[in-house]
Motif scaffolding. Structure first.
Motif, PDB file in Angstrom:
ATOM      1  N   ARG A 341       0.824  -1.201   0.395  1.00 37.06           N
ATOM      2  CA  ARG A 341       0.161  -0.032   0.010  1.00 37.06           C
ATOM      3  C   ARG A 341       0.749   0.948  -0.532  1.00 37.06           C
ATOM      4  O   ARG A 341       0.358   2.351  -0.275  1.00 37.06           O
ATOM      5  N   VAL A 342       2.292   1.191   0.749  1.00 37.92           N
ATOM      6  CA  VAL A 342       3.099   2.527   1.110  1.00 37.92           C
ATOM      7  C   VAL A 342       3.965   2.488  -0.173  1.00 37.92           C
ATOM      8  O   VAL A 342       5.192   3.642   0.268  1.00 37.92           O
ATOM      9  N   LYS A 343       3.892   2.351  -1.243  1.00 32.21           N
ATOM     10  CA  LYS A 343       5.647   1.198  -2.398  1.00 32.21           C
ATOM     11  C   LYS A 343       5.767   2.785  -2.836  1.00 32.21           C
ATOM     12  O   LYS A 343       6.817   2.614  -2.871  1.00 32.21           O
ATOM     13  N   ASP A 344       4.765   4.435  -3.219  1.00 29.88           N
ATOM     14  CA  ASP A 344       4.955   4.715  -3.459  1.00 29.88           C
ATOM     15  C   ASP A 344       5.544   5.404  -3.270  1.00 29.88           C
ATOM     16  O   ASP A 344       6.755   6.664  -3.313  1.00 29.88           O
ATOM     17  N   ARG A 345       5.477   5.808  -1.123  1.00 23.41           N
ATOM     18  CA  ARG A 345       5.879   6.695  -0.636  1.00 23.41           C
ATOM     19  C   ARG A 345       7.145   5.772   0.614  1.00 23.41           C
ATOM     20  O   ARG A 345       7.420   6.756   1.285  1.00 23.41           O
ATOM     21  N   GLY A 346       7.547   4.473   0.676  1.00 20.88           N
ATOM     22  CA  GLY A 346       7.962   4.318   2.083  1.00 20.88           C
ATOM     23  C   GLY A 346       8.444   3.551   0.996  1.00 20.88           C
ATOM     24  O   GLY A 346       8.185   2.357   0.683  1.00 20.88           O
ATOM     25  N   LEU A 347       9.919   3.157   2.111  1.00 28.52           N
ATOM     26  CA  LEU A 347      10.754   2.393   1.798  1.00 28.52           C
ATOM     27  C   LEU A 347      11.251   1.661   2.837  1.00 28.52           C
ATOM     28  O   LEU A 347      11.234   2.627   3.789  1.00 28.52           O
ATOM     29  N   LEU A 348      11.097   0.062   3.163  1.00 29.88           N
ATOM     30  CA  LEU A 348      11.132  -0.537   3.828  1.00 29.88           C
ATOM     31  C   LEU A 348      12.537  -1.293   3.894  1.00 29.88           C
ATOM     32  O   LEU A 348      12.612  -1.679   3.325  1.00 29.88           O
ATOM     33  N   VAL A 349      13.562  -1.255   4.934  1.00 24.99           N
ATOM     34  CA  VAL A 349      14.291  -1.815   5.413  1.00 24.99           C
ATOM     35  C   VAL A 349      14.822  -3.169   6.420  1.00 24.99           C
ATOM     36  O   VAL A 349      14.206  -2.458   7.828  1.00 24.99           O
ATOM     37  N   ARG A 350      14.307  -3.591   5.965  1.00 22.83           N
ATOM     38  CA  ARG A 350      14.557  -4.964   6.699  1.00 22.83           C
ATOM     39  C   ARG A 350      15.596  -5.455   7.641  1.00 22.83           C
ATOM     40  O   ARG A 350      15.790  -6.253   6.917  1.00 22.83           O
ATOM     41  N   GLY A 351      16.183  -4.249   8.342  1.00 25.05           N
ATOM     42  CA  GLY A 351      17.016  -4.624   9.054  1.00 25.05           C
ATOM     43  C   GLY A 351      18.059  -3.588   9.018  1.00 25.05           C
ATOM     44  O   GLY A 351      17.188  -2.374   9.580  1.00 25.05           O
ATOM     45  N   TRP A 352      19.367  -3.952   9.507  1.00 23.37           N
ATOM     46  CA  TRP A 352      20.435  -2.758   9.471  1.00 23.37           C
ATOM     47  C   TRP A 352      20.397  -1.903   8.399  1.00 23.37           C
ATOM     48  O   TRP A 352      20.684  -2.030   7.464  1.00 23.37           O
ATOM     49  N   ALA A 353      19.928   0.023   8.835  1.00 21.94           N
ATOM     50  CA  ALA A 353      20.356   1.214   7.514  1.00 21.94           C
ATOM     51  C   ALA A 353      21.939   1.482   7.670  1.00 21.94           C
ATOM     52  O   ALA A 353      21.838   2.124   8.476  1.00 21.94           O
ATOM     53  N   PRO A 354      21.979   1.678   6.377  1.00 24.08           N
ATOM     54  CA  PRO A 354      23.518   3.223   6.486  1.00 24.08           C
ATOM     55  C   PRO A 354      22.352   4.620   7.322  1.00 24.08           C
ATOM     56  O   PRO A 354      22.241   5.744   6.289  1.00 24.08           O
ATOM     57  N   GLN A 355      22.363   4.676   8.766  1.00 24.79           N
ATOM     58  CA  GLN A 355      21.896   5.661   9.354  1.00 24.79           C
ATOM     59  C   GLN A 355      22.138   7.203   8.963  1.00 24.79           C
ATOM     60  O   GLN A 355      21.700   7.697   8.372  1.00 24.79           O
ATOM     61  N   VAL A 356      23.545   6.909   8.364  1.00 26.25           N
ATOM     62  CA  VAL A 356      24.359   8.339   8.540  1.00 26.25           C
ATOM     63  C   VAL A 356      24.142   8.553   7.150  1.00 26.25           C
ATOM     64  O   VAL A 356      23.722   9.963   6.429  1.00 26.25           O
ATOM     65  N   THR A 357      24.360   8.499   6.290  1.00 28.32           N
ATOM     66  CA  THR A 357      23.290   7.931   4.897  1.00 28.32           C
ATOM     67  C   THR A 357      22.447   8.742   4.804  1.00 28.32           C
ATOM     68  O   THR A 357      22.438  10.080   4.272  1.00 28.32           O
ATOM     69  N   ILE A 358      21.786   8.472   5.004  1.00 28.54           N
ATOM     70  CA  ILE A 358      19.804   8.567   5.557  1.00 28.54           C
ATOM     71  C   ILE A 358      20.226   9.968   5.891  1.00 28.54           C
ATOM     72  O   ILE A 358      19.191  11.143   4.861  1.00 28.54           O
ATOM     73  N   LEU A 359      20.384  10.123   6.865  1.00 25.81           N
ATOM     74  CA  LEU A 359      20.445  11.794   7.472  1.00 25.81           C
ATOM     75  C   LEU A 359      21.001  12.600   7.195  1.00 25.81           C
ATOM     76  O   LEU A 359      19.896  13.599   7.255  1.00 25.81           O
TER      77      LEU A 359
END
Length: 506
Positions: A341-359
Motif C-alpha cells: 500500500r505504501v510502495k510509492d512513498r515508503g521504503l522498508l529496510v528489513r534490518g540494519w540501515a546506513p543511518q548516517v547516509t540517510i540522515l
C-alpha cells in the motif's frame, strides 16, 4: 614528554553497538593526532567493526583491532553470544550471565598488555567496563573513563543518587531532579543508571568505584549543547573532563561515503538504492524511522506505528529490524499488505540501515528515533529535527534535552519504558493517531516547525565547528593527549624510583 607517535592508547568499549561505534570514532580521532591506538573487543564485535578499522588503516592511521576470547559458554551463554543486542529477547538471567562473561575479560586483557613490548600510556575504558580498573591498577597504567550517554543523563543520575531520591520514591512516582541546572521531571523508570537495577548491585558499585578512581572522564558530546551539564558533572566528581564529540561530525567521517554507509556494521540493503530513492524526493520531505540495534517494539505497537505512517501521507524510510525475526511483523508487512500500500512513498529496510547516509541526505527532514545517544548526535550533527520515542535507560533524558532544552524535537507520547506497560496493553503507548499527529507537528509548515528546523541547522553548524582545528572538542582532544602523555611520564618515573627503595628493604 614523548612524541605523539611514541604513544599507545588502548580502548576498551562495552560489547554493544551503541558503545563500540563511537569508541571506534574516538580511536580514529586519536590516531589522526599521531598516537597508536588499539581497540580491544571480542571476535563477534571485531568482525562487525573490522571494515571501519581496516578503512582507517588504509588511510594511514595507526589503528589496530585486537580480539580477546569471551568465555561465554562457561557462564551459560550460547557460543557466539558476545553483544548486548544478541541478549535482547532472552530472560533477564541471560543478561546477568553476559555481564559475568564480560567481567571475565580482565584476565585476557591483562595478558595482552603484559605481552606488549612497552606499556600503553593510557587505557580508555567504557564506563560500563569497570572491570578494567583493577587491571590498570596492577600494571600502573593511567585510565580514563568514557561515558556514552549524554552529560545531561549522567548528571541527572548523579544528582538523584547524591540526594537519595531513588531510595525514597516508588517506580512510577514523578519527581523533579534536585540540584539540576534546568527543570527536569522523571521517575525511577525513566531516569536511572545502566546498572541501577535489582541483581546488578555489584556491577553498579564497580562502576561507581572505577569512575571515582579514574584519571579523567571523556564524553561524546560538545560544549555548545551540553557545556552546563559537563561543567556541573566535572565539578561534582572533581575530575578533569573532556568533550570530544560529536565524533560523527568529524570531517573524516562526514566526507567518507564508505564510512557513512558502513558505520557500525554493513547495511542489510544496497546503499545506492536508498540514495537513488531519496534523490527522487523533495528536499526535507522524508521521515526516517529507526529504533537502533537493541530496542524491540511489540508487534501491536509496530502495527500502530505502521498505520500512523500510512495515514500521515508523508514519504518515509523505515529500518524495521523486527521483520527479520518476528513472524507477526512480517505478516503485517506482507500478508496484510502494508508494504504494497505504501510502495510509492515508503521504503522498508528489513534490518540494519546506513543511518548516517540517510540522515545526511537533503531529502530527509525528520528522524523518528528511540533517542539513543549515537542517533541523537547524528541527527543534531546533520541538522535533522527529531520525533522522540524513548524506550529505556538514558533515552528519556535525551528526549528532554532535545525537546525541552534544545528545542529541536517533538514527543511521540511515550511515558515509560515498554517493559512497564501492563501485559494487556501489549506494549502499546502510542496510537496510530498519535503518530500521525506528531509527524504533522514535526514536519509541517507551522512557525513552530520552521523554528525547530532553523535551530537544528544552527546546532549542526556548531557541532561541525567543534570538531575542526580550533573548535572546542578538537582542543579538548589535543589537551587530553598531552595530559595523558605527561601523566604517563610522571607515573613511569614514580614507579621507576620506587623500585630501588623497595628492593633495598629486602
Amino acid at each position: 614528554m614523548a612524541t605523539s607517535s611514541e604513544l599507545h592508547f588502548v580502548l576498551v568499549p562495552l560489547a554493544a553497538q551503541g558503545h563500540i561505534i563511537p569508541m571506534v570514532d574516538v580511536a580514529r580521532l586519536i590516531a589522526a593526532c599521531g598516537p597508536r591506538v588499539t581497540i580491544v573487543t571480542t571476535p563477534v564485535n571485531a568482525a562487525r567493526n573490522r571494515a571501519t578499522v581496516d578503512g582507517a588503516r588504509t588511510a594511514g592511521l595507526p589503528l589496530d583491532l585486537v580480539e580477546l576470547p569471551l568465555s561465554g559458554p562457561r557462564h551459560g551463554l550460547p557460543e557466539g553470544m558476545e553483544a548486548v543486542d544478541q541478549v535482547i529477547g532472552h530472560e533477564p538471567a541471560m543478561y546477568i550471565k553476559f555481564l559475568s562473561a564480560i567481567w571475565d575479560l580482565a584476565g585476557p586483557l591483562e595478558e595482552y598488555i603484559r605481552a606488549l613490548p612497552r606499556r600503553p600510556v593510557c587505557l580508555v575504558a567504557d564506563a560500563s567496563s569497570p572491570w578494567t580498573a583493577p587491571v590498570c591498577a596492577r600494571l600502573g597504567i593511567p585510565r580514563l573513563v568514557m561515558h556514552f550517554p549524554s552529560a545531561y543523563f549522567q548528571l541527572a543520575v548523579h544528582c538523584l543518587t547524591a540526594h537519595g531520591v531513588h531510595d525514597r520514591v516508588d517506580e512510577m512516582e514523578p519527581f523533579e531532579v534536585p540540584g539540576f541546572p534546568v527543570r527536569a521531571v522523571g521517575c525511577k523508570a525513566t531516569v536511572r543508571g545502566f546498572f541501577q537495577y535489582p541483581g546488578l548491585e555489584k556491577e553498579h558499585q564497580d562502576a561507581l568505584d572505577a569512575e571515582a578512581t579514574a584519571d579523567g572522564l571523556l564524553f561524546n558530546t560538545f560544549r555548545g549543547i551540553e557545556g552546563t551539564f559537563l561543567d556541573a558533572y566535572a565539578a561534582a566528581l572533581g575530575k578533569t573532563t573532556w568533550a570530544v564529540g560529536p565524533t560523527c561530525a568529524s570531517s573524516s567521517m562526514v566526507d567518507d561515503a564508505d564510512s557513512k554507509a558502513g558505520r557500525g556494521k554493513p547495511a542489510d540493503v544496497d546503499t545506492g538504492h536508498i540514495v537513488s530513492w531519496l534523490d527522487a524526493r523533495q528536499q526535507a520531505s522524508v521521515l526516517y524511522v529507526s529504533f537502533g540495534s537493541i530496542t524491540q517494539l511489540t508487534a501491536k505497537q509496530l502495527a500502530e506505528l505502521a498505520r500512523g505512517l500510512e495515514a500521515s501521507g508523508r514519504p518515509f524510510v523505515w529500518a524495521i529490524k523486527e521483520a527479520k525475526t518476528d513472524a507477526a511483523v512480517r505478516a503485517l508487512l506482507d500478508d496484510e499488505g502494508f508494504e504494497a500500500r505504501v510502495k510509492d512513498r515508503g521504503l522498508l529496510v528489513r534490518g540494519w540501515a546506513p543511518q548516517v547516509t540517510i540522515l545526511s541526505h537533503p531529502a530527509v527532514g525528520g528522524f523518528l528515533t528511540h533517542c539513543g545517544w549515537n542517533g541523537t548526535l547524528e541527527a543534531l550533527s546533520l541538522g535533522v529535527p527529531a520525533l522522540t520515542w524513548p524506550t529505556i535507560a538514558d533515552q528519556f533524558c535525551s528526549e528532554m534535552l532535545l525537546v525541552d532544552v534544545l528545542g529541536v524535537g517533538v514527543r511521540s507520547g511515550v511515558k515509560i519504558p515498554a517493559m512497564y506497560v501492563p501485559k494487556e496493553g501489549e506494549g502499546v503507548q502510542v496510537t496510530s493517531g498519535d503518530v500521525e499527529k506528531a509527524i504533522a507537528e514535526l514536519m509541517g509548515d507551522e512557525p513552530e516547525a520552521a523554528a525547530r528546523r532553523t535551530k537544528a541547522k544552527e546546532i549542526a553548524a556548531e557541532a561541525r565547528a567543534a570538531m575542526v582545528e580550533g573548535g572546542s572538542s578538537h582542543s579538548d582532544l589535543t589537551d587530553l593527549i598531552s595530559y595523558v602523555s605527561e601523566l604517563s611520564r610522571k607515573r613511569g618515573h614514580e614507579n621507576s624510583t620506587a623500585l630501588p627503595s623497595a628492593a633495598a628493604e629486602l
